[in-house]
Design an enzyme around this catalytic site. Sequence first.
Site, PDB file in Angstrom:
ATOM      1  N   PRO A 148      59.319  75.552  64.230  1.00 35.71           N
ATOM      2  CA  PRO A 148      59.710  74.163  63.994  1.00 35.71           C
ATOM      3  C   PRO A 148      60.322  73.545  65.259  1.00 35.71           C
ATOM      4  O   PRO A 148      60.988  74.232  66.030  1.00 35.71           O
ATOM      5  CB  PRO A 148      60.744  74.255  62.873  1.00 35.71           C
ATOM      6  CG  PRO A 148      60.493  75.575  62.232  1.00 35.71           C
ATOM      7  CD  PRO A 148      59.982  76.481  63.320  1.00 35.71           C
ATOM      8  N   ARG A 187      69.947  77.126  45.007  1.00 35.21           N
ATOM      9  CA  ARG A 187      69.918  76.751  46.421  1.00 35.21           C
ATOM     10  C   ARG A 187      71.081  75.796  46.689  1.00 35.21           C
ATOM     11  O   ARG A 187      71.065  74.655  46.228  1.00 35.21           O
ATOM     12  CB  ARG A 187      68.592  76.076  46.779  1.00 35.21           C
ATOM     13  CG  ARG A 187      67.395  76.999  46.743  1.00 35.21           C
ATOM     14  CD  ARG A 187      67.456  77.965  47.875  1.00 35.21           C
ATOM     15  NE  ARG A 187      66.180  78.684  48.005  1.00 35.21           N
ATOM     16  CZ  ARG A 187      66.020  79.704  48.783  1.00 35.21           C
ATOM     17  NH1 ARG A 187      67.020  80.143  49.513  1.00 35.21           N
ATOM     18  NH2 ARG A 187      64.864  80.309  48.853  1.00 35.21           N
ATOM     19  N   GLU A 236      62.446  92.227  51.837  1.00 33.37           N
ATOM     20  CA  GLU A 236      62.883  91.069  51.051  1.00 33.37           C
ATOM     21  C   GLU A 236      62.188  91.018  49.693  1.00 33.37           C
ATOM     22  O   GLU A 236      62.817  90.710  48.686  1.00 33.37           O
ATOM     23  CB  GLU A 236      62.652  89.769  51.828  1.00 33.37           C
ATOM     24  CG  GLU A 236      63.615  89.560  52.979  1.00 33.37           C
ATOM     25  CD  GLU A 236      65.041  89.242  52.538  1.00 33.37           C
ATOM     26  OE1 GLU A 236      65.279  88.949  51.338  1.00 33.37           O
ATOM     27  OE2 GLU A 236      65.941  89.288  53.393  1.00 33.37           O
ATOM     28  N   GLU A 283      64.609  91.282  46.428  1.00 34.10           N
ATOM     29  CA  GLU A 283      64.749  90.118  45.552  1.00 34.10           C
ATOM     30  C   GLU A 283      64.015  90.257  44.228  1.00 34.10           C
ATOM     31  O   GLU A 283      64.395  89.631  43.244  1.00 34.10           O
ATOM     32  CB  GLU A 283      64.280  88.853  46.270  1.00 34.10           C
ATOM     33  CG  GLU A 283      65.214  88.452  47.393  1.00 34.10           C
ATOM     34  CD  GLU A 283      64.882  87.101  47.988  1.00 34.10           C
ATOM     35  OE1 GLU A 283      63.899  86.442  47.558  1.00 34.10           O
ATOM     36  OE2 GLU A 283      65.619  86.681  48.907  1.00 34.10           O
ATOM     37  N   GLU A 328      75.492  90.331  47.392  1.00 37.49           N
ATOM     38  CA  GLU A 328      76.629  89.993  46.538  1.00 37.49           C
ATOM     39  C   GLU A 328      76.523  88.613  45.904  1.00 37.49           C
ATOM     40  O   GLU A 328      76.862  88.429  44.741  1.00 37.49           O
ATOM     41  CB  GLU A 328      77.923  90.082  47.368  1.00 37.49           C
ATOM     42  CG  GLU A 328      79.157  89.755  46.573  1.00 37.49           C
ATOM     43  CD  GLU A 328      80.418  89.810  47.413  1.00 37.49           C
ATOM     44  OE1 GLU A 328      81.500  89.618  46.842  1.00 37.49           O
ATOM     45  OE2 GLU A 328      80.330  90.057  48.637  1.00 37.49           O
ATOM     46  N   GLU A 382      73.610  86.692  45.722  1.00 36.13           N
ATOM     47  CA  GLU A 382      72.261  86.328  45.294  1.00 36.13           C
ATOM     48  C   GLU A 382      72.160  86.422  43.778  1.00 36.13           C
ATOM     49  O   GLU A 382      72.745  87.308  43.163  1.00 36.13           O
ATOM     50  CB  GLU A 382      71.217  87.262  45.914  1.00 36.13           C
ATOM     51  CG  GLU A 382      70.840  86.925  47.318  1.00 36.13           C
ATOM     52  CD  GLU A 382      69.728  87.814  47.843  1.00 36.13           C
ATOM     53  OE1 GLU A 382      68.801  87.262  48.439  1.00 36.13           O
ATOM     54  OE2 GLU A 382      69.796  89.049  47.655  1.00 36.13           O
TER      55      GLU A 382
END
Length: 184
Positions: A91, A43, A71, A75, A116, A118
């Site tokens: 939020p 991250r 996703e 992933e 690319e 990740e």
Amino acid sequence: MLRRTLRLPDGRETVWDVLDLPRSVAVLALTPDDQVVLVRQFRPALGRQVVSLPGGIVDEGEEVLAAAGRELREETGYTADSVEVIASVQPNNSTHARYAALARGCTRTHPQELDEFEDCEVVLMSLPDVRRDCGPDGWGAWSRPTWRSTTPGCSEAHLAPRNPTRHTSPTHRPFPDVLGGCIG
């Protein structure tokens, strides 16, 4: 980042910074034997690797459920028997909602389809370990996808373990008790 000037009810003004981000979804993915499917990834904002829920951006025109499934597959290589949206949060500092989805019956059916830049490693963690680490003394090193809970005494949950391990949960518990009520 957007800057907005707000007028308060008493007439005072203040400047508020607002994140102009697209909609996103995080997926709480459970295998048939109640393992939680997580990803370890770098991250940039934290400057380190963390373990977190799979998820990402809901593409323009895409349904949230479709994005959750996409996703998860991209992933982790896992697909689910069923997916449902279980929470959404708007939020106060963001222009778009964030969603949480619950995926059940997840099995590895595909190779990962990473973007690319990740670098996701799949991590499986037992529900008892996730429940154990759900409290305020756990998960300080976790990535923090956060949902405000409607469950009294459990204001937020951070889903990314410090020390993920592999275990088998002996029982299947229906959501929302999957994590002991910490996500609502």
